[in-house]
Design an enzyme around this catalytic site. Structure first.
Site, PDB file in Angstrom:
ATOM      1  CG  ASP A 119      -2.065   0.973   1.095  1.00 47.16           C
ATOM      2  OD1 ASP A 119      -3.212   0.537   0.960  1.00 47.16           O
ATOM      3  OD2 ASP A 119      -1.805   2.213   1.114  1.00 47.16           O
ATOM      4  CB  ILE A 120       0.860   4.284  -2.135  1.00 48.51           C
ATOM      5  CG1 ILE A 120       1.979   5.184  -2.647  1.00 48.51           C
ATOM      6  CG2 ILE A 120      -0.397   5.078  -1.813  1.00 48.51           C
ATOM      7  CD1 ILE A 120       1.679   5.788  -4.017  1.00 48.51           C
ATOM      8  CG  ASN A 151     -12.487  -0.379   3.762  1.00 49.04           C
ATOM      9  OD1 ASN A 151     -12.832  -0.875   4.833  1.00 49.04           O
ATOM     10  ND2 ASN A 151     -11.338   0.263   3.618  1.00 49.04           N
ATOM     11  CD  GLN A 207     -14.706  -0.332  -2.936  1.00 54.86           C
ATOM     12  OE1 GLN A 207     -15.883  -0.533  -2.646  1.00 54.86           O
ATOM     13  NE2 GLN A 207     -14.083  -0.981  -3.898  1.00 54.86           N
ATOM     14  CB  SER A 208     -10.626   5.562  -1.545  1.00 56.84           C
ATOM     15  OG  SER A 208      -9.487   4.776  -1.290  1.00 56.84           O
ATOM     16  CG  HIS A 260      -8.540  -2.929  -2.406  1.00 58.41           C
ATOM     17  ND1 HIS A 260      -9.441  -2.241  -3.184  1.00 58.41           N
ATOM     18  CD2 HIS A 260      -8.422  -2.214  -1.258  1.00 58.41           C
ATOM     19  CE1 HIS A 260      -9.844  -1.149  -2.541  1.00 58.41           C
ATOM     20  NE2 HIS A 260      -9.246  -1.117  -1.368  1.00 58.41           N
ATOM     21  CG  HIS A 262      -6.991  -2.745   3.103  1.00 60.10           C
ATOM     22  ND1 HIS A 262      -6.249  -1.600   2.914  1.00 60.10           N
ATOM     23  CD2 HIS A 262      -8.205  -2.501   2.547  1.00 60.10           C
ATOM     24  CE1 HIS A 262      -6.978  -0.695   2.271  1.00 60.10           C
ATOM     25  NE2 HIS A 262      -8.183  -1.223   2.033  1.00 60.10           N
TER      26      HIS A 262
END
Ligand code: 5GP
Ligand code: ZN
Length: 117
Positions: A34-35, A90, A97-98, A103, A105
């Site tokens: 994750d960034i 999410n 959720q963005s 995905h 996590h």
């Protein structure tokens, strides 16, 4: 939605059009860091095929969804997450959720309280 979404960030990561620290890859599943990590281990495990979120999963996806879980556990083990880890997804903007490509996590490496916010 299924296949590849041209405006999807994670489809672009799968395609190599956006760089990411890829930690696992096969024909069906990709994992990457994750960034903006929320824990010492924070990877995202995604299907290669574009699926929007859990709500969009269909019965035909059962094996693929199972494989996401297996890769998630493998990633936690690979990081030495012996003290527990969390797998969370999410679903929908209201749940945080963005990025609208399914995905998981995978979080570990610090105490993880419950319930999450
Ligand atoms: P969500 O909010 O949809 O549950 O999770 C999306 C996750 O994607 C966030 O944890 C966010 O930090 C991560 N993310 C967003 N953009 C990028 C990116 O360009 N590269 C990587 N590796 N992760 C990203
Ligand atoms: Zn996508």
């Amino acid at each position: 939605m299924s296949g590849t979404a041209s405006d999807c960030l994670f489809c672009k990561i799968v395609a190599g059009q956006i760089p990411a620290k890829i930690t696992y890859r096969d024909d069906e599943v990709v994992a990457f860091a994750d960034i903006k990590p929320a824990a010492p281990l924070h990877e995202l495990v995604i299907p290669v095929r574009h699926i929007t979120n859990v709500a969009a999963v269909e019965a035909k996806d059962a094996a693929l969804i199972g494989k996401l879980m297996i890769v998630a556990a493998d990633r936690a083990r690979a990081a030495g997450a012996s003290d527990g880890f969390r797998v969370v997804t999410n679903n929908g903007a209201g749940a945080g959720q963005s990025v609208f490509h399914l995905h998981l996590h995978v979080l570990a490496g610090r105490p993880l309280s419950w319930p999450p916010g």
